[in-house]
Design a protein around this motif. Sequence first.
Motif, mmCIF file in Angstrom:
data_model
loop_
_atom_site.group_PDB
_atom_site.id
_atom_site.type_symbol
_atom_site.label_atom_id
_atom_site.label_comp_id
_atom_site.label_asym_id
_atom_site.label_seq_id
_atom_site.Cartn_x
_atom_site.Cartn_y
_atom_site.Cartn_z
ATOM 1 N N UNK A 285 6.971 66.099 28.451
ATOM 2 C CA UNK A 285 6.464 67.088 27.499
ATOM 3 C C UNK A 285 4.950 67.248 27.558
ATOM 4 N N UNK A 286 4.311 66.647 28.535
ATOM 5 C CA UNK A 286 2.855 66.775 28.717
ATOM 6 C C UNK A 286 2.077 66.395 27.460
ATOM 7 N N UNK A 287 2.531 65.349 26.776
ATOM 8 C CA UNK A 287 1.892 64.968 25.509
ATOM 9 C C UNK A 287 0.851 63.875 25.748
ATOM 10 N N UNK A 288 -0.399 64.278 25.694
ATOM 11 C CA UNK A 288 -1.474 63.352 26.016
ATOM 12 C C UNK A 288 -1.517 62.157 25.060
ATOM 13 N N UNK B 76 1.621 59.709 25.682
ATOM 14 C CA UNK B 76 1.614 58.996 26.962
ATOM 15 C C UNK B 76 0.532 57.914 26.953
ATOM 16 N N UNK C 194 14.808 61.872 20.797
ATOM 17 C CA UNK C 194 14.758 62.989 19.850
ATOM 18 C C UNK C 194 13.541 62.870 18.926
ATOM 19 N N UNK D 269 10.609 63.897 20.770
ATOM 20 C CA UNK D 269 10.581 65.359 20.958
ATOM 21 C C UNK D 269 9.807 65.985 19.800
ATOM 22 N N UNK D 270 10.053 65.471 18.597
ATOM 23 C CA UNK D 270 9.287 65.924 17.426
ATOM 24 C C UNK D 270 7.834 65.494 17.533
ATOM 25 N N UNK E 149 5.946 64.544 20.034
ATOM 26 C CA UNK E 149 5.181 65.224 21.096
ATOM 27 C C UNK E 149 4.723 66.606 20.645
ATOM 28 N N UNK E 150 5.619 67.310 19.970
ATOM 29 C CA UNK E 150 5.270 68.661 19.525
ATOM 30 C C UNK E 150 4.181 68.621 18.447
ATOM 31 N N UNK E 151 4.271 67.678 17.527
ATOM 32 C CA UNK E 151 3.214 67.545 16.515
ATOM 33 C C UNK E 151 1.878 67.223 17.183
ATOM 34 N N UNK F 81 0.994 67.787 20.328
ATOM 35 C CA UNK F 81 0.527 68.894 21.168
ATOM 36 C C UNK F 81 -0.081 70.015 20.325
ATOM 37 N N UNK F 82 0.586 70.358 19.240
ATOM 38 C CA UNK F 82 0.083 71.465 18.420
ATOM 39 C C UNK F 82 -1.230 71.082 17.745
ATOM 40 N N UNK G 228 -3.306 69.002 18.829
ATOM 41 C CA UNK G 228 -4.254 68.530 19.863
ATOM 42 C C UNK G 228 -4.770 67.145 19.467
#
Lengths: 190, 190, 190, 190, 190, 190
Positions: free
Chosen positions: B80-83, B86, B162, B165-166, B168-170, B172-173, B175
């Motif tokens: 998910x490219x989550x800096x 990772x 799962x 997945x949540x 990572x999105x938090x 990423x958004x 930053x």
Amino acid sequence: MTAISRFPVPELKDLPEDVRARILAVQEKSGFVPNVFLALAHRAPEFRAFFAYHDALMEKEGGLTKAEREMIVVATSGANDCQYCVVAHGAILRIRAKNPLIADQVAINYRKADITPRQRAMLDFAMKVALESHAVAEADFAALAAEGFLREDVWDIAAIAAFFAMSNRLANVSSMRPNDEFYLMGRLPK
Amino acid sequence: MTAISRFPVPELKDLPEDVRARILAVQEKSGFVPNVFLALAHRAPEFRAFFAYHDALMEKEGGLTKAEREMIVVATSGANDCQYCVVAHGAILRIRAKNPLIADQVAINYRKADITPRQRAMLDFAMKVALESHAVAEADFAALAAEGFLREDVWDIAAIAAFFAMSNRLANVSSMRPNDEFYLMGRLPK
Amino acid sequence: MTAISRFPVPELKDLPEDVRARILAVQEKSGFVPNVFLALAHRAPEFRAFFAYHDALMEKEGGLTKAEREMIVVATSGANDCQYCVVAHGAILRIRAKNPLIADQVAINYRKADITPRQRAMLDFAMKVALESHAVAEADFAALAAEGFLREDVWDIAAIAAFFAMSNRLANVSSMRPNDEFYLMGRLPK
Amino acid sequence: MTAISRFPVPELKDLPEDVRARILAVQEKSGFVPNVFLALAHRAPEFRAFFAYHDALMEKEGGLTKAEREMIVVATSGANDCQYCVVAHGAILRIRAKNPLIADQVAINYRKADITPRQRAMLDFAMKVALESHAVAEADFAALAAEGFLREDVWDIAAIAAFFAMSNRLANVSSMRPNDEFYLMGRLPK
Amino acid sequence: MTAISRFPVPELKDLPEDVRARILAVQEKSGFVPNVFLALAHRAPEFRAFFAYHDALMEKEGGLTKAEREMIVVATSGANDCQYCVVAHGAILRIRAKNPLIADQVAINYRKADITPRQRAMLDFAMKVALESHAVAEADFAALAAEGFLREDVWDIAAIAAFFAMSNRLANVSSMRPNDEFYLMGRLPK
Amino acid sequence: MTAISRFPVPELKDLPEDVRARILAVQEKSGFVPNVFLALAHRAPEFRAFFAYHDALMEKEGGLTKAEREMIVVATSGANDCQYCVVAHGAILRIRAKNPLIADQVAINYRKADITPRQRAMLDFAMKVALESHAVAEADFAALAAEGFLREDVWDIAAIAAFFAMSNRLANVSSMRPNDEFYLMGRLPK
């Protein structure tokens, strides 16, 4: 009877008191127990955190109406092919929006749904969070601001999309079955 | 100083007592406050649910070692490219696995990491949950059973994938910025 | 009133006799005129070819039941995010299958629908035709033969998926609006 | 001799009179029978509808030249990896455009073909219809209008791309073999 | 000891003189032999061309700093999941940029790395070359010119991204193993 | 005259002696100078490395015929939408295979080309190297071994696919134009 989950589903009587109470309260209100409550119940600590999180996002006050929050759930769950979430939250969306058509429209292709430009911008962003959150950029925030969304509203949109990214995956893996009752809810005039 | 989030970051003194206590406890243990605690703190109810959920999945007993759970986090967060995830969980993975190379290997391409066939099957499944959960099928459960995973272990793998997945999105958004400390943790012999 | 197409919609009185007759016959049978008839009517030669083709595939005798043909339409139209076809053919599927739940299940994720293994194989193939027909191979034919499908049945599956590949694109480009009547059809017990 | 289809190919003498007449007319004009006529002939009603539709789109008057219509076919068939349609319609495109290079250019990467900006806009739209019709939006119509396309021309572009979405799938599934004659047609100066 | 390649790895003594000399020179400079030199050595003509090409792109003068060239390598190798190139060139990037954090940032999600807007434009273009070069267009050149890149710089960016498109594939297919030394290089203050 | 590259194209007289000699030799042999020689010439060191690499892979002895090597080029270049490489190497493939149809077949959809099962396995692997090399696994090597390929042959397939991954990107970015001569080469009986 068809299984509602690939994982064990406990009986109500075997659940911790608070979990059982939560389930009975839902049953009281809805007339039936949505299967997500039963499917998650075999892990009480996860159950508690899941619904605490859910309520913090879906029941709070804020700049998004409750119908708009359900739109986010239905659109992103459609993108994730999540049968449970599209059917169950589609029902809730129809009821909250008092619109029998909106859930199917949003689930299939929100670009053609009967929504406002503001809601369109909200769903464009929610879908980006669901599908390519790594690419979310300042331009996305600017587009939302142009439609009048406050920064706290943006958090709400993102957090709902993120929470259901989790929820869709749990439902997909467990093959969680939507209750038959959901399919017709909100489709008939009161 | 570079911002750690696109959203407001409250000061410790303005936080509810339990949130502040949780943060101070982490600081005590780690020597610094991981930014995820600060970035999520402006929404106390979500903060509480997030970490309750996290702990229920990552700190519990079960068939997966703690290092294996971190492998799931690092592999799916890489996809998910989550800096933030990772880098931060890469540090934790190195420490828990006592292996300075494993986190980079798993983040870049877990298929070539120094892991066991059982761990490979675990990560194959976790990636499927992360990337195409709608297609999870009985054959996936059979492949895991063949490696000795119990059904409860499968739930753990799926639920961790799962949850992140949540997460990572938090990240990423918002930053969310990983603390500089994480990059070197676990890379040097003790 | 919301437009039913981005393109001109002729009035019934201005149509060639055979086109008007076809439309009146549908109206007689259904109680309303499905918008696809109106949206395609401004090009009479294409209208005639479209419905001749449709009827040749959907009304003929053969190894697939009429409900099964509609399953193919609903599943592939779901994959193509086609609002008109999912809603309209979802209604027909519910009626033909005498099952109020099946259309939503198939549209969202046919892998979890209440269908037989034979129907599952049929939909797996139809989706491959819809989404990556260049990769269809002898192994796909063998899988269908193993479920008892004759070669002529395979043609039917492929041709229906192909026809609706066209139909979905026409509906998506024209932003064809499903009639409100379709949403509820087949959901209530007779 | 290599098979021209995975499905039965009838002999001319066994075909209905109108189907045979159509095939003989093509043979008369072209000097050979393109395999698509033979491969579709075993289903006469579908054969009739297919070619009626084809002719309604490809032989009509309108704002697109016949060469431009063939460009749409070749570009979208290239995107769908359809061997029959790229080879056969590539030949027709070379002839209609009186250009021996254009078909290969358009099939491989239309962005680098020797075409006008107006044709580039036409193919950009046709490819969007072929590959992601669910996302077609008003902005796409505006881009075409800016190049001088009338709304009826837009329908033509969309309908041709849609028809060959069907046609490509039929050819791919049946493994329809292009006649050897097509490969060289239009490549030599007259 | 873990294999460094799926293909034969020759012994130094069996190599042609120039190949051995090159390898010994690297060993002299770095303190160890990077595995890419050993893994490619069993094909001396390819070895010579590979490193001649590499040096022509990475060691030349020009508008890009050496650190910037390594950023291109790390970002595109991350997109290609190439363990060898991300780990080895990540080390070189840290050293050349004198920045212990930059390599992990760029590998995971360059959009969130501590880089300048000019470097961001450079990496946007490099990623397009890596992932969808068929769509590179004049607008991409204009965006680079707007950041001050000369046309020769653009060639450099493209050629580096293209060379590592090759390099990543060689490393992925051979399962080339990064030397353990790379993981820590450039992470500690001198 | 249409430009053959977006980058500067030097005149023959301004080139280093060895570069010019190479170009004149090709012209002597082919009757014209393929544009790739001119487009790469403005960077002499890269030119030398490129063609040294090319010759090491394409002119060497080994288990693959020269026609088979060109098949790999044409199939992977088709997947990368590279106009120069499909047209130029399509011509070479037709000549080397003495088959006027093979290049178009392989470029559009190699699964339907007139090739042997061994060549099919070779192209399946080459396409995996081109499109998802991170997922290459032992099973792929086993499939090739089953068709009789030696490990050195596998290197050849992979290295050719990798080299043209680079080459396709250079040609796409520079918008390298295939010489008109290529289109007809090998299509007519000698």
